[in-house]
Structures are given as structure tokens and as C-alpha cells.
Write a protein that holds these residues in place. Structure first.
Motif, PDB file in Angstrom:
ATOM      1  N   ARG A   1       0.379  -4.904  -6.398  1.00  0.00           N
ATOM      2  CA  ARG A   1      -0.535  -3.760  -6.516  1.00  0.00           C
ATOM      3  C   ARG A   1       0.166  -2.554  -7.130  1.00  0.00           C
ATOM      4  O   ARG A   1      -0.396  -1.862  -7.980  1.00  0.00           O
ATOM      5  N   VAL A   2       1.381  -2.298  -6.701  1.00  0.00           N
ATOM      6  CA  VAL A   2       2.148  -1.170  -7.239  1.00  0.00           C
ATOM      7  C   VAL A   2       2.424  -1.387  -8.721  1.00  0.00           C
ATOM      8  O   VAL A   2       2.247  -0.469  -9.539  1.00  0.00           O
ATOM      9  N   GLU A   3       2.826  -2.581  -9.092  1.00  0.00           N
ATOM     10  CA  GLU A   3       3.109  -2.868 -10.503  1.00  0.00           C
ATOM     11  C   GLU A   3       1.849  -2.744 -11.352  1.00  0.00           C
ATOM     12  O   GLU A   3       1.894  -2.186 -12.454  1.00  0.00           O
ATOM     13  N   THR A   4       0.720  -3.231 -10.839  1.00  0.00           N
ATOM     14  CA  THR A   4      -0.547  -3.121 -11.572  1.00  0.00           C
ATOM     15  C   THR A   4      -0.948  -1.664 -11.735  1.00  0.00           C
ATOM     16  O   THR A   4      -1.331  -1.233 -12.829  1.00  0.00           O
ATOM     17  N   ALA A   5      -0.855  -0.891 -10.666  1.00  0.00           N
ATOM     18  CA  ALA A   5      -1.210   0.528 -10.728  1.00  0.00           C
ATOM     19  C   ALA A   5      -0.310   1.258 -11.722  1.00  0.00           C
ATOM     20  O   ALA A   5      -0.785   2.069 -12.529  1.00  0.00           O
ATOM     21  N   ARG A   6       0.971   0.968 -11.677  1.00  0.00           N
ATOM     22  CA  ARG A   6       1.929   1.605 -12.594  1.00  0.00           C
ATOM     23  C   ARG A   6       1.585   1.275 -14.047  1.00  0.00           C
ATOM     24  O   ARG A   6       1.551   2.168 -14.906  1.00  0.00           O
ATOM     25  N   ASP A   7       1.297   0.005 -14.323  1.00  0.00           N
ATOM     26  CA  ASP A   7       0.949  -0.406 -15.689  1.00  0.00           C
ATOM     27  C   ASP A   7      -0.324   0.279 -16.166  1.00  0.00           C
ATOM     28  O   ASP A   7      -0.390   0.764 -17.303  1.00  0.00           O
ATOM     29  N   LEU A   8      -1.345   0.325 -15.308  1.00  0.00           N
ATOM     30  CA  LEU A   8      -2.607   0.954 -15.693  1.00  0.00           C
ATOM     31  C   LEU A   8      -2.437   2.451 -15.941  1.00  0.00           C
ATOM     32  O   LEU A   8      -2.984   2.994 -16.904  1.00  0.00           O
ATOM     33  N   LEU A   9      -1.682   3.117 -15.087  1.00  0.00           N
ATOM     34  CA  LEU A   9      -1.469   4.555 -15.275  1.00  0.00           C
ATOM     35  C   LEU A   9      -0.666   4.842 -16.535  1.00  0.00           C
ATOM     36  O   LEU A   9      -0.921   5.830 -17.226  1.00  0.00           O
TER      37      LEU A   9
END
Length: 62
Positions: free
Chosen positions: A33-41
Motif C-alpha cells: 500500500r505504501v509503495e502504491t501510494a508513493r508511486d501514485l503521488l
């Protein structure tokens, strides 16, 4: 202009907070989840900047 500044600042703060997380201590699902959020941001951040690196308005005026 102030709205674009606020949005850019919020993206920067969220990314900073995500980057400070100790992801090694998270379980696999939270780490993902953290990696996905970081990529999207990071994508949003890139999309809202103009070619000269200045924040641009990503919203269409109605």
C-alpha cells in the motif's frame, strides 16, 4: 495560484511522510500500500508540473 501551491505542498508533505516510514517493519500488505501510494503521488506530482518545473494547474476551469 495559491491553490496550486497548497496542492503541491500537500503532495510534497505526504511523499515526505511516506518516505520516512520504516517499511521493513510493515507487513507485506501495508508495504504494498505504501509503495502504491508513493508511486501514485509521484505520478501526480509529475503531471502537475510544467516543463520548467513550476507547478501547473491540473484542473480544467469550468
Amino acid at each position: 495560484m495559491e491553490q496550486e501551491f497548497k496542492q503541491g505542498y500537500r503532495i510534497h508533505r505526504i511523499l515526505s511522510n511516506l518516505n520516512r516510514l520504516d517499511v521493513d517493519r510493515l507487513n507485506d500488505a501495508d508495504r504494498e500500500r505504501v509503495e502504491t501510494a508513493r508511486d501514485l503521488l509521484e505520478e501526480v506530482s509529475l503531471l502537475t508540473q510544467s516543463d520548467d518545473g513550476v507547478e501547473a494547474d491540473a484542473h480544467a476551469d469550468s
